[in-house]
Design a protein around this motif. Sequence first.
Motif, PDB file in Angstrom:
ATOM      1  N   VAL A   1      46.779  60.466  27.478  1.00  0.00           N
ATOM      2  CA  VAL A   1      47.737  60.925  28.481  1.00  0.00           C
ATOM      3  C   VAL A   1      48.838  61.748  27.812  1.00  0.00           C
ATOM      4  O   VAL A   1      49.145  61.578  26.631  1.00  0.00           O
ATOM      5  CB  VAL A   1      48.356  59.738  29.263  1.00  0.00           C
ATOM      6  N   THR A   2      49.426  62.648  28.587  1.00  0.00           N
ATOM      7  CA  THR A   2      50.413  63.588  28.038  1.00  0.00           C
ATOM      8  C   THR A   2      51.565  62.873  27.347  1.00  0.00           C
ATOM      9  O   THR A   2      52.042  63.300  26.284  1.00  0.00           O
ATOM     10  CB  THR A   2      50.936  64.501  29.162  1.00  0.00           C
ATOM     11  N   GLU A   3      52.042  61.779  27.934  1.00  0.00           N
ATOM     12  CA  GLU A   3      53.184  61.067  27.358  1.00  0.00           C
ATOM     13  C   GLU A   3      52.876  60.541  25.957  1.00  0.00           C
ATOM     14  O   GLU A   3      53.732  60.609  25.060  1.00  0.00           O
ATOM     15  CB  GLU A   3      53.603  59.917  28.276  1.00  0.00           C
ATOM     16  N   LEU A   4      51.669  60.035  25.744  1.00  0.00           N
ATOM     17  CA  LEU A   4      51.287  59.563  24.411  1.00  0.00           C
ATOM     18  C   LEU A   4      51.196  60.725  23.426  1.00  0.00           C
ATOM     19  O   LEU A   4      51.545  60.589  22.239  1.00  0.00           O
ATOM     20  CB  LEU A   4      49.958  58.820  24.470  1.00  0.00           C
ATOM     21  N   MET A   5      50.720  61.862  23.911  1.00  0.00           N
ATOM     22  CA  MET A   5      50.632  63.032  23.040  1.00  0.00           C
ATOM     23  C   MET A   5      52.027  63.511  22.629  1.00  0.00           C
ATOM     24  O   MET A   5      52.259  63.893  21.480  1.00  0.00           O
ATOM     25  CB  MET A   5      49.880  64.159  23.743  1.00  0.00           C
ATOM     26  N   LEU A   6      52.957  63.491  23.559  1.00  0.00           N
ATOM     27  CA  LEU A   6      54.326  63.884  23.232  1.00  0.00           C
ATOM     28  C   LEU A   6      54.945  62.938  22.213  1.00  0.00           C
ATOM     29  O   LEU A   6      55.695  63.355  21.323  1.00  0.00           O
ATOM     30  CB  LEU A   6      55.171  63.929  24.505  1.00  0.00           C
ATOM     31  N   ALA A   7      54.613  61.652  22.328  1.00  0.00           N
ATOM     32  CA  ALA A   7      55.108  60.687  21.347  1.00  0.00           C
ATOM     33  C   ALA A   7      54.569  61.008  19.955  1.00  0.00           C
ATOM     34  O   ALA A   7      55.293  60.916  18.946  1.00  0.00           O
ATOM     35  CB  ALA A   7      54.713  59.272  21.755  1.00  0.00           C
ATOM     36  N   ALA A   8      53.296  61.404  19.886  1.00  0.00           N
ATOM     37  CA  ALA A   8      52.706  61.765  18.597  1.00  0.00           C
ATOM     38  C   ALA A   8      53.351  63.032  18.036  1.00  0.00           C
ATOM     39  O   ALA A   8      53.561  63.143  16.815  1.00  0.00           O
ATOM     40  CB  ALA A   8      51.194  61.963  18.754  1.00  0.00           C
ATOM     41  N   VAL A   9      53.673  63.976  18.913  1.00  0.00           N
ATOM     42  CA  VAL A   9      54.359  65.195  18.471  1.00  0.00           C
ATOM     43  C   VAL A   9      55.741  64.838  17.914  1.00  0.00           C
ATOM     44  O   VAL A   9      56.172  65.358  16.881  1.00  0.00           O
ATOM     45  CB  VAL A   9      54.485  66.205  19.630  1.00  0.00           C
ATOM     46  N   ALA A  10      56.438  63.944  18.606  1.00  0.00           N
ATOM     47  CA  ALA A  10      57.759  63.521  18.135  1.00  0.00           C
ATOM     48  C   ALA A  10      57.674  62.873  16.757  1.00  0.00           C
ATOM     49  O   ALA A  10      58.561  63.066  15.902  1.00  0.00           O
ATOM     50  CB  ALA A  10      58.390  62.557  19.140  1.00  0.00           C
ATOM     51  N   ASP A  11      56.611  62.118  16.515  1.00  0.00           N
ATOM     52  CA  ASP A  11      56.439  61.483  15.209  1.00  0.00           C
ATOM     53  C   ASP A  11      56.337  62.518  14.085  1.00  0.00           C
ATOM     54  O   ASP A  11      56.730  62.238  12.943  1.00  0.00           O
ATOM     55  CB  ASP A  11      55.180  60.607  15.206  1.00  0.00           C
ATOM     56  N   GLY A  12      55.793  63.678  14.413  1.00  0.00           N
ATOM     57  CA  GLY A  12      55.654  64.721  13.404  1.00  0.00           C
ATOM     58  C   GLY A  12      56.723  65.790  13.482  1.00  0.00           C
ATOM     59  O   GLY A  12      56.563  66.880  12.916  1.00  0.00           O
ATOM     60  N   ALA A  13      57.828  65.479  14.154  1.00  0.00           N
ATOM     61  CA  ALA A  13      58.865  66.482  14.410  1.00  0.00           C
ATOM     62  C   ALA A  13      59.457  67.059  13.134  1.00  0.00           C
ATOM     63  O   ALA A  13      59.699  68.271  13.037  1.00  0.00           O
ATOM     64  CB  ALA A  13      59.965  65.872  15.279  1.00  0.00           C
ATOM     65  N   GLU A  14      59.708  66.225  12.124  1.00  0.00           N
ATOM     66  CA  GLU A  14      60.374  66.711  10.919  1.00  0.00           C
ATOM     67  C   GLU A  14      59.554  67.804  10.235  1.00  0.00           C
ATOM     68  O   GLU A  14      60.075  68.862   9.865  1.00  0.00           O
ATOM     69  CB  GLU A  14      60.618  65.553   9.944  1.00  0.00           C
ATOM     70  N   THR A  15      58.256  67.547  10.097  1.00  0.00           N
ATOM     71  CA  THR A  15      57.388  68.538   9.450  1.00  0.00           C
ATOM     72  C   THR A  15      57.322  69.829  10.262  1.00  0.00           C
ATOM     73  O   THR A  15      57.397  70.935   9.694  1.00  0.00           O
ATOM     74  CB  THR A  15      55.975  67.960   9.275  1.00  0.00           C
ATOM     75  N   MET A  16      57.185  69.677  11.579  1.00  0.00           N
ATOM     76  CA  MET A  16      57.091  70.879  12.426  1.00  0.00           C
ATOM     77  C   MET A  16      58.384  71.686  12.411  1.00  0.00           C
ATOM     78  O   MET A  16      58.348  72.929  12.398  1.00  0.00           O
ATOM     79  CB  MET A  16      56.721  70.473  13.856  1.00  0.00           C
ATOM     80  N   LEU A  17      59.514  71.018  12.384  1.00  0.00           N
ATOM     81  CA  LEU A  17      60.777  71.726  12.324  1.00  0.00           C
ATOM     82  C   LEU A  17      60.927  72.478  11.007  1.00  0.00           C
ATOM     83  O   LEU A  17      61.463  73.602  10.958  1.00  0.00           O
ATOM     84  CB  LEU A  17      61.936  70.756  12.522  1.00  0.00           C
ATOM     85  N   GLU A  18      60.459  71.879   9.924  1.00  0.00           N
ATOM     86  CA  GLU A  18      60.513  72.564   8.633  1.00  0.00           C
ATOM     87  C   GLU A  18      59.649  73.823   8.666  1.00  0.00           C
ATOM     88  O   GLU A  18      60.015  74.871   8.118  1.00  0.00           O
ATOM     89  CB  GLU A  18      60.038  71.631   7.529  1.00  0.00           C
ATOM     90  N   GLU A  19      58.484  73.737   9.302  1.00  0.00           N
ATOM     91  CA  GLU A  19      57.610  74.904   9.415  1.00  0.00           C
ATOM     92  C   GLU A  19      58.273  75.995  10.256  1.00  0.00           C
ATOM     93  O   GLU A  19      58.170  77.194   9.919  1.00  0.00           O
ATOM     94  CB  GLU A  19      56.273  74.503  10.052  1.00  0.00           C
TER      95      GLU A  19
END
Length: 372
Positions: A351-369
């Motif tokens: 479900v979308t909400e779980l996917m958003l949670a997974a994206v949030a978990d990887g936020a630091e790396t994505m922000l650095e990119e």
Amino acid sequence: MPESALLDSRVRAGPAADALSTVDSSASGAEVWQRLGATGVLRGQYRRNTATGLIADPDRLGATLRAVDARGDNGITLSVLVQSASALPILAAGTGPAFDEVVRGDCEVALAATDAAAAGSDLTGLGTEIETGGDTVRLEGAKRWVTTATRAAYFLVLARHRPGRHFSAFTWVLVPADAAGVRVTPAATTLLAGAGTGHVEFSGVRLPASAVLGRTGRGLALFARHMGTERLAGAQWATALTSRVLAETRKAVMRREIDGRALWDHDSVRQEFAGCLVRVRSLRALYETLGERVVEDHDTTSAAMLKAAVGLTADDVLSRCARWRGADGFADDGLQLVRAEAAVFGIGGGVTELMLAAVADGAETMLEELRA
């Protein structure tokens, strides 16, 4: 070149479109699958086979899904997507003739993961179990909402081989649909009819030990390895579907008049339509950017981002298009039906909400990119 023309040209090009060009518009999902297999399209979707299954080619997989989507049957497209992006890659990790039969289009396979004993997102809570002993495997349990269940020759079943929720407690088993103790019931829904969705019960099913696919205890690891490809494929299909609907909708609103003016000539409609086009174009750019990470690096955060983007894009775009069609959208084959079927994008595979949670978990790396 206009966006609609660019997309149309891509649909017409490629082996998948060529293979389906002579298939009748009313053909069943089984017939579409057979044609894709017989012409080598299914096998051509993959770059190589490894010990843990197939590695997909994002461009070829996307071309197949665009060609199938162009036929306008969401259920058939769903069945091709699940088999191509999840079932076949996992099936290739096993031995025996099943993979060759399915990839040739001689028959279909159903990925039976969603369990009757737990919510779809709670894979470690599943109740389907296997017991191994000597040369045999005994299978008990039930699976729900299985795509292609009503016409599959094989079920690829995720089952528990020991108690507990540990990642290593689950194993894949390949079950012939005609095995004693297998019972299939069509799902009670009129949506996505071409998908052949059903529920499957396994009661005292006895199989040879060779039915275990891959190493015992590697079921969830194997599933996780290929789930990203299904999420990539979902983004590719969502882009094909929404862009097709946008092209059809634009023609409709250019013909429909309000106060003597075409609906298309009203600034509010044009701006809203343009916003939809931007979102769909962004979704395509996202999957084109992240596709290699997903299939080659098995980047779970990128896969989650794609799945979340689909959930946030498809329903919004289709809802607006359906509203512009007015009462016509409620016809038996109208856009309100398409919108309802497309709800699978925000549910199936996570479900979308779980996917958003997974994206949030990887936020630091994505922000650095993003800042690089």
